[in-house]
Design a protein around this motif. Structure first.
Motif, PDB file in Angstrom:
ATOM      1  N   LEU A 281      -9.079  21.249  -1.114  1.00 31.69           N
ATOM      2  CA  LEU A 281      -7.821  21.000  -1.921  1.00 31.69           C
ATOM      3  C   LEU A 281      -6.704  20.369  -1.339  1.00 31.69           C
ATOM      4  O   LEU A 281      -6.091  19.439  -1.748  1.00 31.69           O
ATOM      5  N   LEU A 282      -6.414  20.585  -0.156  1.00 25.36           N
ATOM      6  CA  LEU A 282      -5.155  20.493   0.642  1.00 25.36           C
ATOM      7  C   LEU A 282      -5.566  19.608   1.888  1.00 25.36           C
ATOM      8  O   LEU A 282      -4.850  19.348   2.799  1.00 25.36           O
ATOM      9  N   ASP A 283      -6.888  19.135   1.914  1.00 18.77           N
ATOM     10  CA  ASP A 283      -7.534  18.293   2.981  1.00 18.77           C
ATOM     11  C   ASP A 283      -7.235  17.047   2.810  1.00 18.77           C
ATOM     12  O   ASP A 283      -7.954  16.226   1.903  1.00 18.77           O
TER      13      ASP A 283
ATOM     14  N   LYS B 162       0.988  -1.323   0.059  1.00 17.73           N
ATOM     15  CA  LYS B 162       0.207   0.119   0.050  1.00 17.73           C
ATOM     16  C   LYS B 162       0.887   1.129  -0.052  1.00 17.73           C
ATOM     17  O   LYS B 162       1.600   1.212   0.970  1.00 17.73           O
ATOM     18  N   ALA B 163       0.553   2.225  -1.032  1.00 17.28           N
ATOM     19  CA  ALA B 163       1.263   3.420  -0.983  1.00 17.28           C
ATOM     20  C   ALA B 163       0.277   4.432  -0.627  1.00 17.28           C
ATOM     21  O   ALA B 163      -0.907   4.304  -0.841  1.00 17.28           O
ATOM     22  N   ILE B 164       0.773   5.590   0.167  1.00 20.32           N
ATOM     23  CA  ILE B 164      -0.137   6.664   0.515  1.00 20.32           C
ATOM     24  C   ILE B 164       0.043   7.940  -0.174  1.00 20.32           C
ATOM     25  O   ILE B 164       1.451   8.330  -0.623  1.00 20.32           O
ATOM     26  N   SER B 165      -0.675   8.483  -0.524  1.00 22.29           N
ATOM     27  CA  SER B 165      -0.609   9.929  -1.274  1.00 22.29           C
ATOM     28  C   SER B 165      -1.406  10.942  -0.514  1.00 22.29           C
ATOM     29  O   SER B 165      -2.436  10.802   0.042  1.00 22.29           O
ATOM     30  N   LYS B 166      -0.884  12.254  -1.226  1.00 21.21           N
ATOM     31  CA  LYS B 166      -1.453  13.635  -0.444  1.00 21.21           C
ATOM     32  C   LYS B 166      -1.231  14.620  -1.259  1.00 21.21           C
ATOM     33  O   LYS B 166      -0.420  14.513  -2.313  1.00 21.21           O
ATOM     34  N   SER B 167      -2.283  15.517  -1.364  1.00 11.84           N
ATOM     35  CA  SER B 167      -2.088  16.698  -2.046  1.00 11.84           C
ATOM     36  C   SER B 167      -1.125  17.893  -1.549  1.00 11.84           C
ATOM     37  O   SER B 167      -1.198  17.935  -0.356  1.00 11.84           O
ATOM     38  N   VAL B 168      -0.006  18.418  -2.320  1.00 18.09           N
ATOM     39  CA  VAL B 168       0.744  19.352  -1.844  1.00 18.09           C
ATOM     40  C   VAL B 168       0.645  20.551  -2.750  1.00 18.09           C
ATOM     41  O   VAL B 168       0.496  20.526  -3.975  1.00 18.09           O
ATOM     42  N   LEU B 169       0.994  21.665  -2.110  1.00 18.47           N
ATOM     43  CA  LEU B 169       0.872  22.945  -2.620  1.00 18.47           C
ATOM     44  C   LEU B 169       2.102  23.186  -3.685  1.00 18.47           C
ATOM     45  O   LEU B 169       3.367  22.908  -3.022  1.00 18.47           O
TER      46      LEU B 169
END
Length: 471
Positions: free
Chosen positions: A281-283, A46-53
């Motif tokens: 958007l960044l939540d 499992k890879a984890i992702s997130k939004s970054v500015l």
């Protein structure tokens, strides 16, 4: 006797045919020693992702952009403006002898913005302002899209021109607009004194027109063009041209000399969008991440490299391949002007492997190409609505080896504390530049207005690893 010989030969031929059967399905096992058989295994992690500015990108592009558009998904306004120098043809023969020009003056001076495409509403009324640059743009500097134009022009000065425009000039006849040879442009009238001054300087100092550098330093440092009012469209401008018109004494004809923005001089885009005002958007408590271009949001992915190393490598197995797929959500919001979908994604490490900057910055500043070791690219598969990186096994091995080498040289230190991004990559939308053989020669940031959501966030992304071992 001959008949008996023929029968024997036929029998031998059949035996040889059977013996030479090309079915080699069991060949590997038949010649591999019993203790050296290869076993393959498919494991899922499992890879984890997130939004970054990512609020600014390297401004290297062959176009400039002008306009404003409110993102229907977020309510954030995207604004684009630019600064452009102008090129002077090598050799300096840009005007005829001054005594052949009627009055020795410019009959008309214009700034033209030529474009073949735009995003948004063709009827949106926009207002632009033009300012003359007071400082020369720094040639040796890496210019990013968060550049401050006030460093290069007097922001307290009145604009040379303020005017309204629409992306399609409806003052033109329908047959002109329908003509395939019509090149859409915004025609910006400038004070004729600008053109006349250029003609006079050509008479007094022809050396100022020998090349682009002399012209920029002594004649025209360039222009800053911004959109001050309006909402609903962004022009993708192919060329900026300063046009100086003049009449000959000997005829009634009007001629023009153009000084054009090009790849030989600097053209710098500035983009502004405040995505931080929209918490969604960044939540990263949502089951998705974002990609928004040209500058806005990228996706960061934490790869399960530690888990893979402990599960596979520590038992002596080898990693053969590793695949990860990013699935795109179809958007549900309604709009007449939907953002496009990024067509090509670049995957590069977020970590800085040297003191010269992070990989995600160096890749663009040093004009690198993907090497399928620390950098990869893939294209959007519209059929399956996915971006697939088919084999990033060498990236996993590279990260593991980098860690081991560092730990050997820095006994007792905490690698992850010193390098918190060691197992992280970023997904960046890009465009590709190809040569005549259709080979990629350069990657650039995607400067189109694109947006998409990817499965991720609170929803882990499956990553498959195929490994092998000798029994």
């Amino acid at each position: 006797m001959k008949r008996l010989k023929s029968i024997v030969l036929l029998f031998l031929g059949l035996v040889l045919t059977i013996a030479c059967d090309d079915n080699t399905g069991n060949l590997g096992n038949s010649i591999t020693p019993e203790n050296d058989k290869i076993t393959t295994k498919i494991s899922t992690y499992k890879a984890i992702s997130k939004s970054v500015l990512n609020d600014s990108v390297l401004g290297k592009t062959d176009k400039v952009y002008l306009g404003r558009f409110t993102d229907p998904q977020t309510g954030s306004m995207f604004e684009a403006d630019f600064m452009s120098q102008l090129n002077c043809v090598e050799g300096g023969n840009v005007f005829p002898p001054i005594d052949s020009i009627k009055g020795g003056i410019a009959s008309r001076t214009e700034l033209k913005l030529y474009y073949s495409s735009f995003f948004g509403d063709s009827t949106a009324t926009m207002k632009l302002e033009v300012f003359e640059l007071s400082e020369v743009l720094n040639e040796g500097q890496k210019h990013y899209t968060n550049v401050d134009p006030s460093l290069y022009y007097n922001e307290d000065a009145e604009p040379l021109v303020s005017m309204f425009f629409t992306p399609i000039d409806y003052t033109l006849d329908d047959d002109v607009l329908a003509d395939d040879n019509h090149y859409a442009n915004i025609n910006i009238p400038l004070p004729d004194s600008i053109g006349t001054n250029i003609i006079n300087l050509y008479e007094k100092h022809p050396e100022y027109f020998d090349n682009a550098s002399n012209f920029i330093e002594n004649i025209c440092k360039g222009y800053y063009i911004k959109c001050s009012q309006g909402d609903g469209t962004v022009l993708y401008i192919d060329q900026v041209a300063l046009c100086v018109y003049f009449d000959f004494l000997s005829s009634d004809s009007t001629y023009v000399t153009q000084f054009v923005g090009s790849q030989e001089v600097l053209q710098i885009n500035r983009f502004t969008t405040d995505y931080t005002k929209n918490n969604d958007l960044l939540d990263n408590t949502k089951d998705y991440t974002y990609l928004k271009t040209p500058a806005g949001i990228i996706t960061e992915v934490t790869l399960p490299i530690d888990e893979i190393a402990k599960d596979i490598l520590e038992r002596g197995d080898s990693i053969n391949s590793s695949k990860i797929v990013f699935t795109r959500y179809n958007e549900s919001y309604e709009t007449n002007y939907a953002f496009g979908t990024p067509q090509t994604l670049l995957m590069v490490p977020k970590k800085a492997y040297s003191e010269n900057g992070t990989d995600m910055i160096n890749f663009f500043e040093k004009n690198k190409l993907t090497d399928n070791i620390t950098s990869y690219h893939t294209t959007f598969d519209a059929k399956y609505n996915q971006y697939t990186f088919n084999n990033i096994a060498r990236l996993i091995t590279y990260c593991i080896n980098e860690r081991k080498a560092w730990e050997l040289q820095n006994d007792g230190k905490d690698y992850e504390k010193e390098h918190p991004d060691w197992n992280k990559v970023v997904l960046i939308p890009v465009t590709t530049i190809k040569d005549s053989n259709n080979s990629i020669v350069n990657f650039r940031h995607d400067f189109s207005l694109n947006s998409t959501r990817l499965v991720g966030g609170t929803q882990p992304i499956e990553m498959t690893v195929i490994s092998s071992s000798f029994n």
